[in-house]
Write a protein that holds these residues in place. Structure first.
Motif, mmCIF file in Angstrom:
data_model
loop_
_atom_site.group_PDB
_atom_site.id
_atom_site.type_symbol
_atom_site.label_atom_id
_atom_site.label_comp_id
_atom_site.label_asym_id
_atom_site.label_seq_id
_atom_site.Cartn_x
_atom_site.Cartn_y
_atom_site.Cartn_z
ATOM 1 N N ARG A 85 0.806 -1.226 0.000
ATOM 2 C CA ARG A 85 0.000 0.000 0.000
ATOM 3 C C ARG A 85 0.837 1.273 0.000
ATOM 4 O O ARG A 85 0.618 2.173 -0.780
ATOM 5 C CB ARG A 85 -1.008 -0.016 1.163
ATOM 6 N N ARG A 86 1.772 1.404 0.928
ATOM 7 C CA ARG A 86 2.700 2.546 0.976
ATOM 8 C C ARG A 86 1.978 3.897 0.976
ATOM 9 O O ARG A 86 2.388 4.832 0.293
ATOM 10 C CB ARG A 86 3.709 2.483 -0.168
ATOM 11 N N PHE A 88 0.822 7.333 3.088
ATOM 12 C CA PHE A 88 1.537 8.183 4.045
ATOM 13 C C PHE A 88 0.728 8.202 5.337
ATOM 14 O O PHE A 88 -0.263 8.928 5.451
ATOM 15 C CB PHE A 88 1.714 9.583 3.478
ATOM 16 N N PRO A 89 1.118 7.403 6.346
ATOM 17 C CA PRO A 89 0.264 7.203 7.528
ATOM 18 C C PRO A 89 0.053 8.450 8.371
ATOM 19 O O PRO A 89 -0.989 8.587 9.026
ATOM 20 C CB PRO A 89 1.006 6.111 8.319
ATOM 21 N N SER A 90 1.011 9.372 8.376
ATOM 22 C CA SER A 90 0.878 10.562 9.214
ATOM 23 C C SER A 90 0.052 11.659 8.546
ATOM 24 O O SER A 90 -0.302 12.651 9.184
ATOM 25 C CB SER A 90 2.264 11.113 9.575
ATOM 26 N N SER A 92 -3.460 12.910 6.351
ATOM 27 C CA SER A 92 -4.874 12.559 6.314
ATOM 28 C C SER A 92 -5.201 11.812 5.024
ATOM 29 O O SER A 92 -4.424 11.812 4.062
ATOM 30 C CB SER A 92 -5.735 13.817 6.421
ATOM 31 N N ASN A 96 -3.434 12.386 1.304
ATOM 32 C CA ASN A 96 -2.938 11.292 0.461
ATOM 33 C C ASN A 96 -3.546 11.365 -0.927
ATOM 34 O O ASN A 96 -2.849 11.202 -1.937
ATOM 35 C CB ASN A 96 -3.265 9.940 1.110
ATOM 36 N N LYS A 131 -6.152 10.459 10.030
ATOM 37 C CA LYS A 131 -4.818 10.045 9.619
ATOM 38 C C LYS A 131 -4.928 8.725 8.865
ATOM 39 O O LYS A 131 -5.642 7.806 9.303
ATOM 40 C CB LYS A 131 -3.902 9.866 10.824
ATOM 41 N N ALA A 132 -4.237 8.612 7.760
ATOM 42 C CA ALA A 132 -4.325 7.397 6.955
ATOM 43 C C ALA A 132 -3.870 6.168 7.733
ATOM 44 O O ALA A 132 -4.382 5.065 7.527
ATOM 45 C CB ALA A 132 -3.504 7.550 5.683
ATOM 46 N N GLY A 133 -2.925 6.365 8.655
ATOM 47 C CA GLY A 133 -2.426 5.242 9.441
ATOM 48 C C GLY A 133 -3.442 4.668 10.412
ATOM 49 O O GLY A 133 -3.251 3.575 10.935
ATOM 50 N N SER A 134 -4.535 5.399 10.672
ATOM 51 C CA SER A 134 -5.558 4.922 11.596
ATOM 52 C C SER A 134 -6.617 4.073 10.906
ATOM 53 O O SER A 134 -7.484 3.509 11.558
ATOM 54 C CB SER A 134 -6.243 6.110 12.287
ATOM 55 N N GLN A 140 -7.112 1.098 4.065
ATOM 56 C CA GLN A 140 -5.824 1.570 3.542
ATOM 57 C C GLN A 140 -5.613 1.107 2.108
ATOM 58 O O GLN A 140 -5.082 1.853 1.279
ATOM 59 C CB GLN A 140 -4.677 1.083 4.431
#
Length: 234
Positions: A85-86, A88-90, A92, A96, A131-134, A140
């Motif tokens: 996926r890669r 950007f988790p930090s 939104s 992204n 956040k995308a990481g959440s 994702q």
């Protein structure tokens, strides 16, 4: 839409691709199958200029793009959703998406494509400012695909979209991929789930040791004794 001839890729002394030939017709899903290390991801990376091509040609829409930089290839209409996926988790979900649309020179164009993605992926609209990481793994993956789609591609390369996802989420992702094809998108799919891949694909190629060792329509590959024995448990 895509024609690859004699593609060779080497990482130093190690030759990952040893003369790959394949064709992806417009409006079709073509799947690229094979064990880990067969050369599938190297093929996708080479197509978008991310792997060192040693020889061969890549024709996209009739034009040889072999020597072009990745950003030029994306602007021409080919994009890659990478393995893992890669995102950007930090950042939104929205940030992204906007990064994926950076190839559009007009702000209005980015906005239109963004709205289209949010209509295609309603869960992302609900999570827009998170956040995308959440996000969950499936969310994702949807974000990764939507981010790739923000460049308005004609050809989408998908590398292991089901990796690490629960079975029910995998089914949802494959329905999504089939739906994109129904809307006219051309897709080259690398996937370990051979059974599901052959259900939605029109045709496929099997790789081993950097070479194409088998090809045919999806139905032909499903009926192949080699595929049944190696991948389908027959």
């Amino acid at each position: 839409m895509l024609e690859v001839k004699g593609l060779r890729v080497a990482y130093g002394p190690v030759e990952a691709l040893k003369g790959v030939d394949l064709v992806v017709p417009k409006g079709r899903i073509v799947t690229l199958l094979g064990a880990n290390g067969a050369g599938k991801s190297s093929t996708l990376n080479a197509l978008v200029g991310l792997a060192p091509k040693k020889a061969g040609s890549v024709l996209f829409g009739g034009r040889d793009i072999s020597g072009l930089a990745p950003e030029q290839i994306v602007r021409m209409g080919m994009t890659l959703t990478p393995e893992g996926r890669r995102i950007f988790p930090s950042l939104s979900v929205d940030e992204n998406l906007l990064l994926g649309g950076a190839v559009h020179s007009a702000r209005g164009a980015i906005g239109e494509v963004r709205e289209d993605m949010l209509s295609r992926f309603p869960i992302l609209k609900e999570r827009l400012h998170q956040k995308a990481g959440s996000l969950s793994g499936g969310e994702q993956q949807m974000l990764a695909i939507a981010r790739s789609m923000m460049s308005s591609p004609d050809l989408l390369l998908l590398d292991e979209p089901s990796l690490g996802l629960a079975p029910q989420v995998v089914d949802m992702i494959f329905e999504l991929i089939a739906g994109l094809r129904a809307q006219g998108l051309t897709i080259l799919l690398v996937e370990q789930n051979v059974s599901l891949s052959l259900e939605i694909a029109d045709a496929g190629y099997v790789m081993a040791n950097g070479k194409i060792v088998l090809s045919g329509t999806a139905a032909e590959l499903r009926d192949s004794s080699e595929i049944q024995g190696a991948y389908l448990g027959a």
